[in-house]
Design a protein around this motif. Sequence first.
Motif, PDB file in Angstrom:
ATOM      1  N   ARG A  98      34.301  36.607  38.904  1.00 16.07           N
ATOM      2  CA  ARG A  98      35.095  35.381  38.697  1.00 16.07           C
ATOM      3  C   ARG A  98      35.308  34.877  37.509  1.00 16.07           C
ATOM      4  O   ARG A  98      36.351  34.456  37.243  1.00 16.07           O
ATOM      5  N   ARG A  99      34.368  34.821  36.557  1.00 13.54           N
ATOM      6  CA  ARG A  99      34.504  34.456  35.312  1.00 13.54           C
ATOM      7  C   ARG A  99      35.312  35.038  34.557  1.00 13.54           C
ATOM      8  O   ARG A  99      36.181  34.410  33.786  1.00 13.54           O
ATOM      9  N   VAL A 100      35.600  36.299  34.688  1.00 13.82           N
ATOM     10  CA  VAL A 100      36.519  37.195  33.875  1.00 13.82           C
ATOM     11  C   VAL A 100      38.031  36.810  34.416  1.00 13.82           C
ATOM     12  O   VAL A 100      38.633  36.505  33.430  1.00 13.82           O
ATOM     13  N   ARG A 101      38.141  36.820  35.803  1.00 18.04           N
ATOM     14  CA  ARG A 101      39.254  36.465  36.197  1.00 18.04           C
ATOM     15  C   ARG A 101      40.051  35.079  35.857  1.00 18.04           C
ATOM     16  O   ARG A 101      40.854  34.750  35.532  1.00 18.04           O
ATOM     17  N   ASP A 102      38.983  34.282  36.049  1.00 23.97           N
ATOM     18  CA  ASP A 102      39.265  32.812  35.749  1.00 23.97           C
ATOM     19  C   ASP A 102      39.551  32.685  34.161  1.00 23.97           C
ATOM     20  O   ASP A 102      40.909  32.017  34.092  1.00 23.97           O
ATOM     21  N   ALA A 103      38.835  33.281  33.308  1.00 22.51           N
ATOM     22  CA  ALA A 103      39.325  33.185  31.972  1.00 22.51           C
ATOM     23  C   ALA A 103      40.418  33.811  31.777  1.00 22.51           C
ATOM     24  O   ALA A 103      41.410  33.056  30.893  1.00 22.51           O
ATOM     25  N   LEU A 104      40.790  35.029  32.413  1.00 21.49           N
ATOM     26  CA  LEU A 104      42.202  35.682  31.918  1.00 21.49           C
ATOM     27  C   LEU A 104      43.257  34.900  32.670  1.00 21.49           C
ATOM     28  O   LEU A 104      44.298  34.845  32.016  1.00 21.49           O
ATOM     29  N   ASP A 105      43.036  34.348  33.751  1.00 19.93           N
ATOM     30  CA  ASP A 105      43.931  33.608  34.421  1.00 19.93           C
ATOM     31  C   ASP A 105      44.428  32.427  33.364  1.00 19.93           C
ATOM     32  O   ASP A 105      45.436  32.086  33.335  1.00 19.93           O
ATOM     33  N   ARG A 106      43.296  31.546  33.039  1.00 17.81           N
ATOM     34  CA  ARG A 106      43.651  30.301  32.151  1.00 17.81           C
ATOM     35  C   ARG A 106      44.530  30.587  31.110  1.00 17.81           C
ATOM     36  O   ARG A 106      45.169  29.831  30.462  1.00 17.81           O
ATOM     37  N   VAL A 107      44.339  31.944  30.265  1.00 16.85           N
ATOM     38  CA  VAL A 107      45.135  32.050  29.243  1.00 16.85           C
ATOM     39  C   VAL A 107      46.554  33.164  29.418  1.00 16.85           C
ATOM     40  O   VAL A 107      47.028  33.749  28.910  1.00 16.85           O
ATOM     41  N   GLY A 108      46.549  33.325  30.851  1.00 20.30           N
ATOM     42  CA  GLY A 108      47.764  34.087  31.366  1.00 20.30           C
ATOM     43  C   GLY A 108      47.890  35.631  31.095  1.00 20.30           C
ATOM     44  O   GLY A 108      48.778  36.408  30.700  1.00 20.30           O
ATOM     45  N   MET A 109      46.470  36.200  31.172  1.00 20.32           N
ATOM     46  CA  MET A 109      46.398  37.422  30.744  1.00 20.32           C
ATOM     47  C   MET A 109      45.650  38.546  31.541  1.00 20.32           C
ATOM     48  O   MET A 109      45.355  39.467  31.470  1.00 20.32           O
ATOM     49  N   LEU A 110      45.940  37.902  32.993  1.00 29.41           N
ATOM     50  CA  LEU A 110      45.238  38.644  34.105  1.00 29.41           C
ATOM     51  C   LEU A 110      45.857  40.057  34.193  1.00 29.41           C
ATOM     52  O   LEU A 110      45.121  40.915  34.386  1.00 29.41           O
ATOM     53  N   GLU A 111      46.980  40.111  34.130  1.00 29.80           N
ATOM     54  CA  GLU A 111      47.737  41.284  34.239  1.00 29.80           C
ATOM     55  C   GLU A 111      47.435  42.436  33.269  1.00 29.80           C
ATOM     56  O   GLU A 111      47.837  43.640  33.518  1.00 29.80           O
ATOM     57  N   VAL A 112      46.766  42.067  32.157  1.00 31.72           N
ATOM     58  CA  VAL A 112      46.515  43.070  31.217  1.00 31.72           C
ATOM     59  C   VAL A 112      45.060  43.359  31.046  1.00 31.72           C
ATOM     60  O   VAL A 112      44.519  44.266  30.328  1.00 31.72           O
ATOM     61  N   ALA A 113      44.287  43.151  32.069  1.00 34.41           N
ATOM     62  CA  ALA A 113      42.790  43.142  32.155  1.00 34.41           C
ATOM     63  C   ALA A 113      42.373  44.618  31.969  1.00 34.41           C
ATOM     64  O   ALA A 113      41.507  44.829  31.416  1.00 34.41           O
ATOM     65  N   ASP A 114      42.939  45.533  32.457  1.00 33.25           N
ATOM     66  CA  ASP A 114      42.579  46.925  32.178  1.00 33.25           C
ATOM     67  C   ASP A 114      43.432  47.645  31.149  1.00 33.25           C
ATOM     68  O   ASP A 114      42.987  48.822  30.898  1.00 33.25           O
ATOM     69  N   ARG A 115      44.102  47.016  30.210  1.00 34.44           N
ATOM     70  CA  ARG A 115      44.562  47.674  29.030  1.00 34.44           C
ATOM     71  C   ARG A 115      43.388  47.336  27.851  1.00 34.44           C
ATOM     72  O   ARG A 115      42.896  46.729  27.910  1.00 34.44           O
ATOM     73  N   PRO A 116      43.638  48.490  26.712  1.00 31.54           N
ATOM     74  CA  PRO A 116      42.797  48.167  25.631  1.00 31.54           C
ATOM     75  C   PRO A 116      43.247  47.086  25.012  1.00 31.54           C
ATOM     76  O   PRO A 116      44.368  46.983  24.602  1.00 31.54           O
ATOM     77  N   PRO A 117      42.482  46.315  24.269  1.00 27.78           N
ATOM     78  CA  PRO A 117      43.036  45.116  23.536  1.00 27.78           C
ATOM     79  C   PRO A 117      44.158  45.710  22.370  1.00 27.78           C
ATOM     80  O   PRO A 117      44.913  44.903  21.939  1.00 27.78           O
ATOM     81  N   HIS A 118      43.818  46.761  21.576  1.00 26.74           N
ATOM     82  CA  HIS A 118      44.521  47.006  20.388  1.00 26.74           C
ATOM     83  C   HIS A 118      45.935  47.554  21.092  1.00 26.74           C
ATOM     84  O   HIS A 118      47.088  47.639  20.182  1.00 26.74           O
ATOM     85  N   HIS A 119      46.322  47.965  22.362  1.00 28.53           N
ATOM     86  CA  HIS A 119      47.581  47.744  22.815  1.00 28.53           C
ATOM     87  C   HIS A 119      48.541  46.496  22.970  1.00 28.53           C
ATOM     88  O   HIS A 119      49.660  46.481  23.208  1.00 28.53           O
ATOM     89  N   LEU A 120      47.666  45.526  22.764  1.00 30.64           N
ATOM     90  CA  LEU A 120      48.501  44.128  23.005  1.00 30.64           C
ATOM     91  C   LEU A 120      49.104  43.697  21.692  1.00 30.64           C
ATOM     92  O   LEU A 120      48.668  44.141  20.683  1.00 30.64           O
ATOM     93  N   SER A 121      50.005  42.610  21.810  1.00 26.59           N
ATOM     94  CA  SER A 121      50.491  42.169  20.673  1.00 26.59           C
ATOM     95  C   SER A 121      49.299  41.190  19.841  1.00 26.59           C
ATOM     96  O   SER A 121      48.538  40.903  20.705  1.00 26.59           O
ATOM     97  N   PHE A 122      49.727  40.713  18.774  1.00 32.52           N
ATOM     98  CA  PHE A 122      48.996  39.841  18.130  1.00 32.52           C
ATOM     99  C   PHE A 122      48.374  38.495  19.003  1.00 32.52           C
ATOM    100  O   PHE A 122      47.437  38.138  19.020  1.00 32.52           O
ATOM    101  N   GLY A 123      49.626  38.116  19.308  1.00 30.42           N
ATOM    102  CA  GLY A 123      49.639  36.852  19.955  1.00 30.42           C
ATOM    103  C   GLY A 123      48.885  37.098  21.506  1.00 30.42           C
ATOM    104  O   GLY A 123      48.042  36.029  21.816  1.00 30.42           O
TER     105      GLY A 123
END
Length: 225
Positions: free
Chosen positions: A116-141
Amino acid sequence: VVSLQVSGLAYAYPDGTQALFGVDLTIRRGERVALLGPNGAGKTTLVMHLNGILTAGHGTVEVAGLPVRSDTLREIRRRVGLVFQDPDDQLFMPTVREDVAFGPANLGVRGEELDRRVRDALDRVGMLEVADRPPHHLSFGQRRRVAVATVLAMEPEILVLDEPSSNLDPASRRELAEILRNLDVTVLMVTHDLPYALELCERSLILSRGVIAADGATRSLLADD
Ligand code: ADP
Ligand code: ADP
């Protein structure tokens, strides 16, 4: 309710450099406050006292009434969520989900509550859909938003951000501003970005040579400059 109370905080580095000369400030729960001031003013030194990386030479720091002391550090580090300037200093797990789970898991949060904490935190920053990606594949922002989520998952009393708008393109800058505006958490942001301070923080503090030189409405402080 007071989120942060700093009283008479003075600090000199081991080499004798006096960085803070008696800082007093109070931040109430739910406020968003900008910490402004030139390089060398003592902003980093002050922030390092908020979660006990440095401990007060003189004076006190309290987070929601709990003094920062060697025997309270574990709880203080849960209450004070630091978001570093470089998200890559904060993201080190194979996936976004694991990075966001790291902090609460380290505190003993498990199972459904952790999910719940993980989902909630990712949802609040609009990043739920990338939860299973490696961070280094994401943009800097996106990485900066995930770094914010790692801290939100700790359910902090106060979120402290170091230059949150730095290195962001205009679209990411706007997205992050929108996210920060919608969080119902106390925010202290260290920034040189006066438009960002004006947009997000009703109140600003100006630190100058180790003292709070001004504390008031951002609009009027910046108009005086
Ligand atoms: P700011 O974050 O506002 O740029 P700092 O807190 O980094 O300011 O620095 C405040 C003062 O402390 C400056 O005079 C700086 O040179 C000095 N200072 C910072 N870190 C150290 C250190 N590790 N040892 C000695 N002096 C330091
Ligand atoms: P302890 O269990 O000794 O209190 P901490 O809980 O502070 O230690 O964390 C252990 C290490 O992990 C520290 O070096 C800390 O900086 C780091 N750490 C804790 N939470 C995170 C996080 N969310 N992201 C990155 N590093 C973290």
